[in-house]
Design an enzyme around this catalytic site. Structure first.
Site, mmCIF file in Angstrom:
data_model
loop_
_atom_site.group_PDB
_atom_site.id
_atom_site.type_symbol
_atom_site.label_atom_id
_atom_site.label_comp_id
_atom_site.label_asym_id
_atom_site.label_seq_id
_atom_site.Cartn_x
_atom_site.Cartn_y
_atom_site.Cartn_z
ATOM 1 C CG HIS A 84 -1.827 -1.183 1.286
ATOM 2 N ND1 HIS A 84 -2.569 -1.489 2.405
ATOM 3 C CD2 HIS A 84 -2.102 -2.163 0.371
ATOM 4 C CE1 HIS A 84 -3.256 -2.591 2.182
ATOM 5 N NE2 HIS A 84 -2.982 -3.024 0.965
ATOM 6 C CG HIS A 242 -7.403 -3.390 -1.654
ATOM 7 N ND1 HIS A 242 -6.881 -2.338 -0.924
ATOM 8 C CD2 HIS A 242 -6.630 -4.470 -1.347
ATOM 9 C CE1 HIS A 242 -5.861 -2.770 -0.208
ATOM 10 N NE2 HIS A 242 -5.693 -4.058 -0.447
ATOM 11 C CG HIS A 269 0.509 -9.558 -2.836
ATOM 12 N ND1 HIS A 269 0.470 -8.218 -3.171
ATOM 13 C CD2 HIS A 269 -0.284 -9.693 -1.743
ATOM 14 C CE1 HIS A 269 -0.315 -7.570 -2.319
ATOM 15 N NE2 HIS A 269 -0.786 -8.445 -1.448
#
Length: 315
Positions: A84, A242, A269
């Site tokens: 983030h 997100h 990821h």
């Protein structure tokens, strides 16, 4: 208006500080952001028992991608949940930054990138006198894993097209697709929160994860397949936004900003990191460019140059 290239590198004007809790460790952590010289890149300094360990924010330093993106050794010194923060660095166009941190995990804050945006706004962003270099994608690169895939494609701009597909009717199939610039990042991506399922919480706790997770920092889907957070969603497709935020953070580990389109379906990821490694391992798939001197009223042209000294393909 077309795609606008920013000619010069940037850093923050002043020091800024954030304090919060690690979403997996549940431990308090403080992080300081400091200005850095041109060609420094993004560098973490972990303070641990009086010793300072340096981690460069590069895909070559990624040690784990299971529940977050982690730099360093999962069994030793590391810094987790960098995505983030790195998405904010990418989204706001910050090229050089020293990040001092006193714990092994970047604080989760409210589960989005809003607090990082506010911290960098408070510090201010300064333009440096050294040209910014870009990774320009010149041919498609794709990876697949089962039904999931991710790819880079040539594109006149920086664009993300991220699609997710969950069995839960609270999420379902969602797409977020957009070119990226600081205004779009602030408005359309930064506020999207991390999310999870109540049914997974006990399993994660038993494994030593999500110890700092709460309704204050995560969107939670209950056993009845409804979002249980008071106030509900910030965007109709907050889950896809997100996932785009995560992808931006993972691809910020390229060592330079990229010009191209990143597309993924049911990614995460691990796939983001694998796609980036695949791109950077194929020197015919990209070139390093910077803007040449532009004339008044003319769109800048790009010329091929050597890569930055902190890029992963020269380490």
């Amino acid at each position: 208006m077309g795609f606008v290239l920013h000619d010069y590198q940037t850093t923050v004007k002043a020091r800024a500080t954030l304090t919060g809790t690690g979403v997996h460790s549940g431990r308090p952590v403080t992080v300081h952001f400091l200005p850095a010289d041109a060609d420094t890149g993004i560098v973490f300094h972990l303070s641990n028992g009086g010793e300072d360990r340096e981690f460069r924010a590069l895909v070559s330093e990624v040690g784990a991608t299971d529940l977050c993106t982690m730099l360093g050794d999962p069994a030793g010194e590391h810094i987790g949940t960098v995505e983030h923060l790195m998405a904010t660095v990418f989204g706001l166009g910050i090229d050089n930054l020293i990040i001092e941190i006193d714990g092994s995990e970047v604080p989760i804050l409210d589960g989005s990138a809003v607090a990082f945006v506010e911290a960098f706004d408070q510090a201010g962003i300064e333009t440096l006198a050294v040209k910014r270099r870009y990774i320009r994608v010149v041919k498609p690169v794709r990876i697949e894993a089962g039904a999931s895939w991710a790819e880079f494609r040539p594109y006149d701009g920086t664009r993300f097209e991220v699609e997710i597909d969950f069995e839960s009717p609270a999420i379902g199939r969602q797409l977020f697709a957009s070119d990226i610039n600081p205004d779009i990042f602030r408005r359309d991506i930064a506020r999207a929160r991390t999310f999870g399922f109540m049914k997974d919480v006990e399993r994660l706790w038993a494994a030593g994860y999500a110890l700092g997770s709460s309704l204050e920092n995560s969107l939670v889907i209950g056993d009845d397949n409804r979002v249980i957070n008071v106030g509900g969603l910030r965007y109709p497709n907050e889950f896809a936004r997100h996932k785009t935020l995560d992808a931006m953070g993972d691809l910020a580990l390229a060592g330079a900003r990229f010009i191209g389109c990143f597309r993924s379906y049911r990614g995460g990821h691990r796939m983001n990191a694998a796609a980036l490694r695949r791109l950077l391992s194929d020197r015919t798939a990209f070139e390093i460019v910077e803007t040449r001197r532009r004339e008044r009223g003319r769109v800048a042209e790009m010329i091929a140059v050597s890569g930055p000294v902190y890029a992963p393909w020269v380490i």
